[in-house]
Design a protein around this motif. Structure first.
Motif, PDB file in Angstrom:
ATOM      1  N   ASP A 129     -64.672 -18.008 -56.022  1.00  0.00           N
ATOM      2  CA  ASP A 129     -64.120 -16.857 -56.722  1.00  0.00           C
ATOM      3  C   ASP A 129     -64.874 -15.613 -56.260  1.00  0.00           C
ATOM      4  N   PRO A 130     -64.235 -14.725 -55.502  1.00  0.00           N
ATOM      5  CA  PRO A 130     -64.951 -13.562 -54.964  1.00  0.00           C
ATOM      6  C   PRO A 130     -65.404 -12.573 -56.031  1.00  0.00           C
ATOM      7  N   ASP A 131     -64.880 -12.702 -57.238  1.00  0.00           N
ATOM      8  CA  ASP A 131     -65.267 -11.785 -58.307  1.00  0.00           C
ATOM      9  C   ASP A 131     -66.416 -12.315 -59.149  1.00  0.00           C
ATOM     10  N   ARG A 132     -66.977 -13.460 -58.757  1.00  0.00           N
ATOM     11  CA  ARG A 132     -68.074 -14.066 -59.510  1.00  0.00           C
ATOM     12  C   ARG A 132     -69.221 -14.440 -58.587  1.00  0.00           C
ATOM     13  N   ILE A 133     -70.401 -14.609 -59.173  1.00  0.00           N
ATOM     14  CA  ILE A 133     -71.511 -15.257 -58.483  1.00  0.00           C
ATOM     15  C   ILE A 133     -71.205 -16.746 -58.453  1.00  0.00           C
ATOM     16  N   ASN A 134     -71.235 -17.363 -57.287  1.00  0.00           N
ATOM     17  CA  ASN A 134     -70.921 -18.780 -57.130  1.00  0.00           C
ATOM     18  C   ASN A 134     -72.205 -19.526 -56.790  1.00  0.00           C
ATOM     19  N   ALA A 135     -72.602 -20.464 -57.646  1.00  0.00           N
ATOM     20  CA  ALA A 135     -73.921 -21.073 -57.487  1.00  0.00           C
ATOM     21  C   ALA A 135     -73.931 -22.528 -57.905  1.00  0.00           C
ATOM     22  N   VAL A 136     -74.680 -23.320 -57.128  1.00  0.00           N
ATOM     23  CA  VAL A 136     -75.006 -24.700 -57.487  1.00  0.00           C
ATOM     24  C   VAL A 136     -76.419 -24.702 -58.042  1.00  0.00           C
ATOM     25  N   VAL A 137     -76.612 -25.352 -59.178  1.00  0.00           N
ATOM     26  CA  VAL A 137     -77.934 -25.473 -59.794  1.00  0.00           C
ATOM     27  C   VAL A 137     -78.330 -26.948 -59.793  1.00  0.00           C
ATOM     28  N   VAL A 138     -79.435 -27.264 -59.146  1.00  0.00           N
ATOM     29  CA  VAL A 138     -79.891 -28.651 -59.009  1.00  0.00           C
ATOM     30  C   VAL A 138     -81.205 -28.820 -59.759  1.00  0.00           C
ATOM     31  N   LEU A 139     -81.239 -29.789 -60.655  1.00  0.00           N
ATOM     32  CA  LEU A 139     -82.471 -30.135 -61.373  1.00  0.00           C
ATOM     33  C   LEU A 139     -82.844 -31.560 -60.994  1.00  0.00           C
ATOM     34  N   THR A 140     -84.024 -31.720 -60.381  1.00  0.00           N
ATOM     35  CA  THR A 140     -84.424 -33.059 -59.941  1.00  0.00           C
ATOM     36  C   THR A 140     -85.917 -33.262 -60.108  1.00  0.00           C
ATOM     37  N   ASP A 141     -86.304 -34.529 -60.319  1.00  0.00           N
ATOM     38  CA  ASP A 141     -87.726 -34.860 -60.430  1.00  0.00           C
ATOM     39  C   ASP A 141     -88.226 -35.602 -59.197  1.00  0.00           C
ATOM     40  N   GLY A 142     -87.409 -35.685 -58.161  1.00  0.00           N
ATOM     41  CA  GLY A 142     -87.821 -36.499 -57.012  1.00  0.00           C
ATOM     42  C   GLY A 142     -87.394 -35.919 -55.680  1.00  0.00           C
ATOM     43  N   ALA A 150     -75.641 -23.536 -45.266  1.00  0.00           N
ATOM     44  CA  ALA A 150     -76.048 -22.231 -44.749  1.00  0.00           C
ATOM     45  C   ALA A 150     -75.099 -21.149 -45.267  1.00  0.00           C
ATOM     46  N   LEU A 151     -75.655 -20.029 -45.607  1.00  0.00           N
ATOM     47  CA  LEU A 151     -74.891 -18.975 -46.261  1.00  0.00           C
ATOM     48  C   LEU A 151     -73.765 -18.454 -45.383  1.00  0.00           C
ATOM     49  N   ASP A 152     -72.585 -18.391 -45.954  1.00  0.00           N
ATOM     50  CA  ASP A 152     -71.459 -17.692 -45.356  1.00  0.00           C
ATOM     51  C   ASP A 152     -71.353 -16.351 -46.077  1.00  0.00           C
ATOM     52  N   PRO A 153     -71.712 -15.223 -45.437  1.00  0.00           N
ATOM     53  CA  PRO A 153     -71.706 -13.940 -46.147  1.00  0.00           C
ATOM     54  C   PRO A 153     -70.348 -13.561 -46.726  1.00  0.00           C
ATOM     55  N   GLU A 154     -69.272 -14.128 -46.158  1.00  0.00           N
ATOM     56  CA  GLU A 154     -67.945 -13.822 -46.695  1.00  0.00           C
ATOM     57  C   GLU A 154     -67.616 -14.651 -47.935  1.00  0.00           C
ATOM     58  N   ARG A 155     -68.233 -15.825 -48.049  1.00  0.00           N
ATOM     59  CA  ARG A 155     -68.032 -16.686 -49.222  1.00  0.00           C
ATOM     60  C   ARG A 155     -69.380 -17.268 -49.628  1.00  0.00           C
ATOM     61  N   PRO A 156     -70.263 -16.437 -50.141  1.00  0.00           N
ATOM     62  CA  PRO A 156     -71.609 -16.919 -50.459  1.00  0.00           C
ATOM     63  C   PRO A 156     -71.629 -17.874 -51.647  1.00  0.00           C
ATOM     64  N   VAL A 157     -72.051 -19.102 -51.380  1.00  0.00           N
ATOM     65  CA  VAL A 157     -72.328 -20.080 -52.431  1.00  0.00           C
ATOM     66  C   VAL A 157     -73.816 -20.398 -52.329  1.00  0.00           C
ATOM     67  N   LYS A 158     -74.567 -20.061 -53.347  1.00  0.00           N
ATOM     68  CA  LYS A 158     -76.013 -20.169 -53.284  1.00  0.00           C
ATOM     69  C   LYS A 158     -76.492 -21.368 -54.090  1.00  0.00           C
ATOM     70  N   VAL A 159     -77.520 -22.016 -53.574  1.00  0.00           N
ATOM     71  CA  VAL A 159     -78.096 -23.182 -54.229  1.00  0.00           C
ATOM     72  C   VAL A 159     -79.414 -22.786 -54.869  1.00  0.00           C
ATOM     73  N   PHE A 160     -79.534 -23.061 -56.158  1.00  0.00           N
ATOM     74  CA  PHE A 160     -80.760 -22.817 -56.904  1.00  0.00           C
ATOM     75  C   PHE A 160     -81.289 -24.168 -57.380  1.00  0.00           C
ATOM     76  N   CYS A 161     -82.565 -24.405 -57.144  1.00  0.00           N
ATOM     77  CA  CYS A 161     -83.155 -25.704 -57.467  1.00  0.00           C
ATOM     78  C   CYS A 161     -84.322 -25.530 -58.425  1.00  0.00           C
ATOM     79  N   ILE A 162     -84.452 -26.464 -59.341  1.00  0.00           N
ATOM     80  CA  ILE A 162     -85.660 -26.562 -60.166  1.00  0.00           C
ATOM     81  C   ILE A 162     -86.337 -27.880 -59.828  1.00  0.00           C
ATOM     82  N   ALA A 163     -87.525 -27.772 -59.271  1.00  0.00           N
ATOM     83  CA  ALA A 163     -88.314 -28.953 -58.927  1.00  0.00           C
ATOM     84  C   ALA A 163     -89.103 -29.365 -60.163  1.00  0.00           C
ATOM     85  N   PHE A 164     -88.662 -30.457 -60.772  1.00  0.00           N
ATOM     86  CA  PHE A 164     -89.197 -30.870 -62.060  1.00  0.00           C
ATOM     87  C   PHE A 164     -90.128 -32.055 -61.869  1.00  0.00           C
TER      88      PHE A 164
END
Length: 597
Positions: A512-525, A543-557
């Motif tokens: 959706d170009p009108d939203r921030i598009n993000a994957v959030v990963v929570l893992t302990d391993g 790898a980032l596509d500047p025209e369709r940026p989908v960003k990955v955010f991780c929490i190392a638990f």
């Protein structure tokens, strides 16, 4: 936390997350008092007056070094005697909180002088004191010891192109490009126009950027009112600018460090989707001087970037971070004399030179030639500065910002591998993680779209693949997501790469170009799934596509997490990995994460 709690219904990020409030800590040798020939020498032993000073974190090491110099100087207070200055550090938001609570729970000595990042904080403390029915601790306006205006920082080629259009305003730079992007400036190969800013609920500069946007919308430099905030033309202006945000940052210094690393690795070629970042001028100087670049062994600073940043000053004006010098009611008569003398000392030319070395303007807002040479010239006739709004208007502004900010598509992938059964105190890792996730969900915008996956490896509960859709990506139903998390089954090994790859692909397919598009990963391993263990291919896939940026955010638990690999995955997508390898930090990590959306 950026400002005082509202009397309305806004969900406020916990004050315990104030490690990122205000201008963030910039660790390194450049915080020391450099370039000065004076030797602090030995402090005098005959001084009977102790002056406790609490400074915001970004300048605390500098102020502490200057205090050592003061303590060694042969200075006499009015009325005789001398003083010793002791400096401690808290972010401006945390200091506001504890000053309002009577300075309890910090383990630090109660200050007589407070040095926040901005007078915005003195206004918010005044609001808190008024709400509690007590005399205000910060009733006045206060002198500055240094200044740093807010700027729009852009890589030099892009800044040069913008400047060819003449003087442009906040809306013309940040709000009008939209999907047309750089094609409107004759550079379609540069793609979309997006910019970065700090979340105003966590950051002084983020809050200042939001205030500047409102002032630009009303085309005034003072007297912003609640009526202005409700004007449909104003809200439309602000919404248009927020729509071009790539994602909100909890820490602009981390963003700049990543950019510096990518600049050096790519010979100056950008690997992210940011055309600009709204931040304080001081950081542009530090970036261009190599202070935020990777450092080698024994180096005090890194290499200067191949492509420097240029500070652009919008034509309507900008907000100034004024670093006020606040003498608190806790000071007795002798401490007030010491505070006056320390202020005189800090505003002397030798000490002001130390501030200038870090990219600050002086206490009268004058920019040294070296700073302008580093960050770019300012408009003829100097800068126009916006006045700080009434604290109540700031509070109302943040109430409204939640509806105007850019919304998000967020796909949460929660690790349900067997190691999540390991004990942390009297709870399991999964119980700690799910409780933190529930708190984080409470901070999301109700207009966000949220989905939930679980992942481990194929198990009796999940025989068809290593991940499963628990809640379909759609309108945010917090109760449904929280309930589903609570009922997940923990079993199997960690199929990290396969899950990140599939989640990233789903968001690309439903981009959706009108939203921030993000994957959030929570893992302990770390990845334990032999059917998909090719990290290089995963990094290429996300790898980032500047025209369709989908960003990955991780929490190392937990300490078993492979933080280094998670960081590589996040950076490949221009996202970020958050360190919660100490499980006690997981709530804080979630707050930082949520501030990105």
């Amino acid at each position: 936390m950026a400002v005082a709690p509202s009397s309305g219904n806004r969900q406020w990020l916990p004050y315990t997350a104030a490690v990122t409030a205000g201008l963030v800590v910039i660790a390194g040798a450049f915080l020391l008092v450099r370039g000065q020939d004076q030797d602090p020498g030995r402090p005098r032993a005959d001084c009977t007056v102790t002056l406790e000073v609490n400074s915001s974190t970004e300048k605390a090491a500098l102020v502490a070094g200057l205090a050592e110099r003061y303590n060694s100087a042969d200075r006499t207070l009015d009325g005789g005697g001398c003083a010793r200055v002791h400096v401690t550090a808290l972010t401006s938001g945390k200091a506001t909180e504890v000053l309002a609570a009577g300075w309890t729970g910090t383990g630090l000595p109660r200050p007589q002088v407070w040095l926040p990042t901005s007078s915005l904080w003195t206004g918010q403390l005044r609001l808190l004191d008024q709400a509690a029915g007590r005399p205000p601790q910060t009733p006045d306006r206060y002198p500055s010891i240094a200044n740093s205006p807010l700027v729009i920082a852009m890589p030099k080629p892009k800044a040069d192109l913008i400047r060819q259009r003449g003087a442009l305003g906040w809306g013309e730079i940040l709000g009008l490009s939209g999907r047309e992007g750089w094609a409107g400036f004759g550079k379609p190969e540069w793609g979309r126009f997006t910019f970065g800013k700090d979340n105003p609920n966590l950051s002084t500069s983020g809050l200042a950027a939001t205030i500047a946007t409102y002032y630009a919308a009303v085309q005034r430099a003072s007297d912003l009112t609640r009526a202005d905030l409700a004007d449909p033309k104003v809200t439309q202006f602000v919404r248009r600018i927020e729509a071009n945000v790539s994602h909100y940052s909890d820490d602009v210094v981390d963003l700049l460090r990543d950019h510096a690393e990518a600049d050096l690795a790519g010979g100056g070629a950008s690997t992210d989707d940011l055309s600009a970042v709204v931040m304080q001028e001081e950081l542009v100087h530090l970036y261009n001087e190599g202070e935020l670049s990777p450092k080698g062994d024994g180096e005090q600073r890194g290499r200067k970037p191949n492509v420097p940043l240029v500070a652009i000053h919008p034509k309507e004006g900008t907000f100034n971070l004024d670093h006020p010098y606040v003498v608190l009611p806790t000071a007795d008569e002798r401490q007030r004399a010491a505070a006056d003398d320390f202020l005189t000392f800090l505003t002397d030319k030798d000490q002001q030179a130390a501030f200038a070395d870090l990219g600050f303007r002086d206490h009268e807002r004058r920019a040294p030639d070296e700073l302008l040479a580093s960050v770019g010239t300012e408009p003829t006739g100097g800068l126009t500065y916006f006045d700080p709004p009434d604290p109540g208007v700031v509070d109302a502004m943040l109430d409204g910002w939640g509806t105007l900010r850019k919304k998000a598509n967020i796909l949460i992938a929660l690790d349900t591998s067997g190691s999540m059964e390991a004990a942390i105190g009297n709870r399991t890792r999964f119980q700690v993680a799910s409780a933190a996730a529930a708190k984080g969900l409470a901070l999301l915008n109700p207009e966000d779209r949220v989905g939930l996956w679980s992942f481990s490896s194929e198990t009796s509960q999940r025989p068809d693949g290593p991940y499963r859709e628990e809640v379909r990506l759609g309108d945010f139903d917090r109760k449904k997501v929280t309930s589903r998390i609570a009922n997940l089954h923990v079993e199997g090994s960690t199929a990290l790469y396969a899950t990140v790859r599939a989640a990233h692909r789903q968001l690309l397919d439903r981009y959706d170009p009108d939203r921030i598009n993000a994957v959030v990963v929570l893992t302990d391993g770390k990845n334990e799934y032999t059917r998909d263990n090719d990290l290089a291919r995963l990094l290429a896939d996300v790898a980032l596509d500047p025209e369709r940026p989908v960003k990955v955010f991780c929490i190392a638990f937990d300490r078993d997490s492979d933080l280094a690999t998670l960081d590589r995955i996040a950076k490949a997508s221009s996202g970020k990995a958050f360190d919660a390898t100490d499980p006690a930090m997981i709530d804080e990590a979630f707050v930082k994460l949520v501030s990105s959306f």
